[in-house]
Write an enzyme that holds these catalytic residues in place. Structure first.
Site, short mmCIF file in Angstrom:
data_model
loop_
_atom_site.label_atom_id
_atom_site.label_comp_id
_atom_site.label_asym_id
_atom_site.label_seq_id
_atom_site.Cartn_x
_atom_site.Cartn_y
_atom_site.Cartn_z
N CYS A 7 0.85 -1.20 0.00
CA CYS A 7 0.00 0.00 0.00
C CYS A 7 0.88 1.25 0.00
O CYS A 7 0.58 2.22 -0.70
CB CYS A 7 -0.93 0.01 1.20
SG CYS A 7 -2.34 -1.11 1.08
N HIS A 109 -0.77 -9.95 -4.60
CA HIS A 109 0.18 -9.62 -5.66
C HIS A 109 0.46 -10.85 -6.50
O HIS A 109 0.33 -11.98 -6.06
CB HIS A 109 1.48 -9.03 -5.11
CG HIS A 109 2.22 -9.91 -4.15
ND1 HIS A 109 1.81 -10.11 -2.84
CD2 HIS A 109 3.34 -10.64 -4.30
CE1 HIS A 109 2.67 -10.93 -2.23
NE2 HIS A 109 3.60 -11.27 -3.11
#
Length: 124
Positions: A7, A109
């Site tokens: 993030c 991811h």
């Protein structure tokens, strides 16, 4: 997520080697590559694991996966064929999910690996 590494990378609070960015995704080079080409594809929105995805995430997951052929072509790891139709090059595409799946950063991811071997026995 306040303490999420990815993030912070998506928010540009931590520098990275960005190779693609759009409204939804960020793609950057892994700082500890396991192959000559090792890219990480992340959504800008926080989702902890693939197990946390719901049908609402299908468009985002599709966008992540459909970006892979372009990234592979851009980094010279896309499958090509010679005059006899024999394939060469290629890549590996991987999602780790949870501790038993080898996930180390809890932000969804995808890894894109490629380039000349020997990286067959690599960590994933």
């Amino acid at each position: 997520m306040e303490n999420c590494l990815f993030c912070k990378i998506a928010a540009k609070q931590i520098p990275s080697s960005i190779v693609h960015e759009d409204d939804d995704l960020l793609v950057f080079k892994d700082i500890n590559p396991a192959a000559p080409v090792h890219l990480l594809i992340i959504p800008k929105v926080h989702v902890s694991t693939l197990s946390d995805c719901t049908p609402e995430h299908a468009p985002l997951l599709g966008k992540m996966m459909s970006l892979v052929p372009k990234l592979a072509a851009d980094h010279n790891i896309a499958v090509t064929y010679d005059e006899q139709g024999q394939p060469s090059r290629g890549f590996k595409f991987l999602i780790n999910s949870g501790p038993d799946g080898g996930q180390e950063v809890y932000h969804l991811h995808m890894h894109l690996y490629g380039g000349p071997r020997p990286w067959r026995g690599m960590r994933t």
